[in-house]
Design a protein around this motif. Structure first.
Motif, PDB file in Angstrom:
ATOM      1  N   GLU A  63       2.718  50.321  21.103  1.00 45.29           N
ATOM      2  CA  GLU A  63       1.319  50.311  20.667  1.00 45.29           C
ATOM      3  C   GLU A  63       1.146  49.667  19.291  1.00 45.29           C
ATOM      4  O   GLU A  63       0.111  49.091  19.010  1.00 45.29           O
ATOM      5  CB  GLU A  63       0.775  51.739  20.636  1.00 45.29           C
ATOM      6  N   LYS A  64       2.167  49.755  18.450  1.00 45.85           N
ATOM      7  CA  LYS A  64       2.071  49.260  17.074  1.00 45.85           C
ATOM      8  C   LYS A  64       2.614  47.844  16.897  1.00 45.85           C
ATOM      9  O   LYS A  64       2.401  47.233  15.866  1.00 45.85           O
ATOM     10  CB  LYS A  64       2.827  50.198  16.135  1.00 45.85           C
ATOM     11  N   THR A  65       3.322  47.331  17.896  1.00 45.76           N
ATOM     12  CA  THR A  65       3.989  46.042  17.776  1.00 45.76           C
ATOM     13  C   THR A  65       3.121  44.932  18.353  1.00 45.76           C
ATOM     14  O   THR A  65       2.578  45.064  19.443  1.00 45.76           O
ATOM     15  CB  THR A  65       5.343  46.076  18.521  1.00 45.76           C
ATOM     16  N   GLU A  66       3.037  43.847  17.616  1.00 47.04           N
ATOM     17  CA  GLU A  66       2.253  42.700  18.086  1.00 47.04           C
ATOM     18  C   GLU A  66       3.118  41.638  18.756  1.00 47.04           C
ATOM     19  O   GLU A  66       2.645  40.896  19.604  1.00 47.04           O
ATOM     20  CB  GLU A  66       1.485  42.090  16.921  1.00 47.04           C
ATOM     21  N   ASP A  67       4.386  41.557  18.390  1.00 47.06           N
ATOM     22  CA  ASP A  67       5.296  40.553  18.948  1.00 47.06           C
ATOM     23  C   ASP A  67       5.540  40.851  20.431  1.00 47.06           C
ATOM     24  O   ASP A  67       6.054  41.914  20.793  1.00 47.06           O
ATOM     25  CB  ASP A  67       6.623  40.576  18.172  1.00 47.06           C
ATOM     26  N   LEU A  68       5.171  39.907  21.292  1.00 50.15           N
ATOM     27  CA  LEU A  68       5.271  40.114  22.741  1.00 50.15           C
ATOM     28  C   LEU A  68       6.706  40.318  23.211  1.00 50.15           C
ATOM     29  O   LEU A  68       6.959  41.102  24.129  1.00 50.15           O
ATOM     30  CB  LEU A  68       4.619  38.957  23.488  1.00 50.15           C
TER      31      LEU A  68
ATOM     32  N   ARG B 188       7.680  43.834  22.333  1.00 55.60           N
ATOM     33  CA  ARG B 188       6.982  44.756  23.240  1.00 55.60           C
ATOM     34  C   ARG B 188       7.668  44.810  24.604  1.00 55.60           C
ATOM     35  O   ARG B 188       7.845  45.881  25.181  1.00 55.60           O
ATOM     36  CB  ARG B 188       5.528  44.342  23.411  1.00 55.60           C
TER      37      ARG B 188
END
Length: 81
Positions: A19-24, A27
């Protein structure tokens, strides 16, 4: 039951990090690890109930994630999937 709880806590930690990570890519890795921890928990529950996991031998509660990946790959190959 402590191991099951521990595995589920690891899965929940992965879920929170997703939920907190933007890097695909990160994730995706966290999703895989979350699934692996949930499978370890399910396997341990099956062991405690005296059942067999997914028609194969039950996974050992100390199985590493890479061992789990190898086990699942073998199981998929044997089932033709």
């Amino acid at each position: 039951m402590d191991k099951i709880r521990e595995y589920r806590e690891h899965a929940r930690t992965c879920e929170l990090l997703i939920e907190k990570t933007e890097d695909l890519r990160v994730r995706q890795q966290l999703r895989r690890e979350r699934q692996e921890w949930l499978e370890l928990a399910a396997s341990r529950e099956a062991v405690l109930r005296g059942e067999r996991w997914a028609g194969e031998r039950a996974l050992d509660e100390e199985m590493t994630l890479s061992s789990l990946r190898a086990f699942e790959a073998l199981r998929r190959a044997q089932s033709g999937g």
